[in-house]
Enzyme design. Structure first.
Site, short mmCIF file in Angstrom:
data_model
loop_
_atom_site.label_atom_id
_atom_site.label_comp_id
_atom_site.label_asym_id
_atom_site.label_seq_id
_atom_site.Cartn_x
_atom_site.Cartn_y
_atom_site.Cartn_z
N GLY A 1 24.42 70.20 71.95
CA GLY A 1 24.63 69.79 72.94
C GLY A 1 24.85 69.68 74.22
N SER A 2 25.09 68.63 74.85
CA SER A 2 24.80 68.64 76.28
C SER A 2 26.10 68.64 76.49
CB SER A 2 24.03 66.91 76.83
OG SER A 2 22.70 67.34 76.96
N GLY A 3 26.74 68.49 77.93
CA GLY A 3 28.21 68.84 78.39
C GLY A 3 28.25 69.65 78.66
N HIS A 4 27.66 70.71 78.61
CA HIS A 4 27.78 72.89 78.26
C HIS A 4 27.83 72.97 79.65
CE1 HIS A 4 29.96 71.62 75.05
NE2 HIS A 4 28.74 72.11 73.82
N LYS B 1 23.99 78.56 68.38
CA LYS B 1 25.75 78.68 68.16
C LYS B 1 25.83 77.89 66.89
CE LYS B 1 26.28 75.72 71.60
NZ LYS B 1 24.86 75.74 72.27
N HIS C 1 34.21 71.74 72.83
CA HIS C 1 33.85 70.52 72.19
C HIS C 1 34.99 69.50 72.51
CE1 HIS C 1 30.22 72.30 70.74
NE2 HIS C 1 29.84 71.55 70.66
#
Length: 331
Positions: free
Chosen positions: A54-57, A105, A219
């Site tokens: 997922g994006s956001g990292h 992951k 998350h």
């Protein structure tokens, strides 16, 4: 909520477009389906490395595409796994004829979608191996995983496996090196304040002014426990001790100490955490041979930090030191 966005639904696409323009010497970005790969394409005869999530990292994972690290990265929506129809072309783009290693992951969506994409790639006669990263000592199971979560230790797996691939190792050897890193790396994080997912518009969880969440994921998942806010040294001990105990570190061990910011904590505070973590390791007779401090595996603008320790041997240390040239990591 105040964010530098246009339409929240376009947050990932707009960010990737800017990323591609800023780092055109290193990466090229496909918009349909969405993935990033090395500028100039796959390196012939070299094992390809693919990761994603997922994006956001950010900068994980696209920021680590380049020489000495990843050949392709697959970003999903914010905190959401990429789909197999994104992952498969990324594997194809990374394939230089020597096989591809996927670094995944341990989140249920990532695991299932990468497994599907790997099966599709193998049906096209691409040799693919996979390594699962599960370095988070905070919990055994969460809302997102069966078993331990993959968090900041992913960076060490990508860097060291990438160096092994760049020196010409075959797929079995690169995979074995990556698995050795996974076996010797542990992490634990803390949140002082929650992130705000763009399309949600409110914090992922509520923390009182006098509370911190110890053992969070990346998350906004629950941690081990919620406790009263404490000094930096006290919080660092809450993170470092479980990590060191899980690794069974003792006198004579050499390690990489990595203090990672979650996106909303300044470097000045991360170095306070690093100082205490290093002293705690040295009190155990452990030698900190390599260090990394900064925001590398983030959770949007979450305030907090994580501590990662990797037990080193001569080969892992040399592979960590090997040249790397990506948007976010280079020496």
């Amino acid at each position: 909520m105040k964010k530098l966005l246009n339409d929240p639904a376009d947050a990932v696409a707009d960010s990737l477009a800017g990323f591609a323009l800023a780092h055109a010497d290193l990466v090229q970005v496909s918009s349909s389906p969405v993935y990033a790969s090395r500028a100039g394409g796959a390196v012939t005869g070299k094992v390809g490395l693919v990761s994603g999530g997922g994006s956001g990292h950010e900068p994980l994972h696209a920021g680590f595409v380049g020489a000495g690290m990843l050949d392709a990265a697959v970003p999903g929506a914010v905190f959401t796994s990429p789909t197999p129809d994104q992952i498969l072309p990324a594997i194809q783009a990374a394939d230089g004829g020597a096989g591809v290693l996927t670094i995944v992951k341990n989140y249920t969506g990532d695991v299932l979608n990468f497994e599907t994409a790997v099966e599709l790639a193998e049906a096209e006669d691409i040799e693919v191996a996979s390594v699962l990263v599960n370095d988070d000592v905070a919990v055994e199971d969460s809302l997102y995983t069966a078993g331990r979560r993959g968090v900041a230790g992913t960076l060490a797996v990508e860097k060291i496996a990438g160096a092994a691939a760049d020196r010409g190792a075959d797929l079995a050897t690169v995979t074995a090196v990556a698995e050795r890193v996974v076996a010797n790396v542990r992490s634990m994080g803390v949140a002082l304040a929650a992130p705000v997912v763009p399309h949600v518009g409110r914090p992922s969880f509520d923390l009182g002014d006098d509370e911190i969440e110890v053992g969070i994921g990346i998350h906004g998942e629950p941690g081990r426990r919620r406790v009263p806010a404490a000094s930096a040294d006290e919080v660092t001990e809450m993170l470092l001790v479980p990590v060191a105990d899980d690794l069974a570190l003792n006198g004579g061990d050499r390690v990489l100490l990595f203090v990672n910011g979650m996106g909303g904590t300044p470097l000045s505070e991360l170095y306070v955490v690093y100082g205490r973590a290093r002293r705690l390791l040295e009190e155990r007779g452990v030698t900190v041979a390599r260090s990394l401090v900064g925001n590398y595996v983030t959770s949007l603008e979450m305030q907090g930090a994580s501590v990662t320790v990797l037990r080193l041997d001569d080969e892992l240390e040399a592979l960590w030191d090997a040249p790397v040239n990506t948007a976010a990591l280079r020496w």
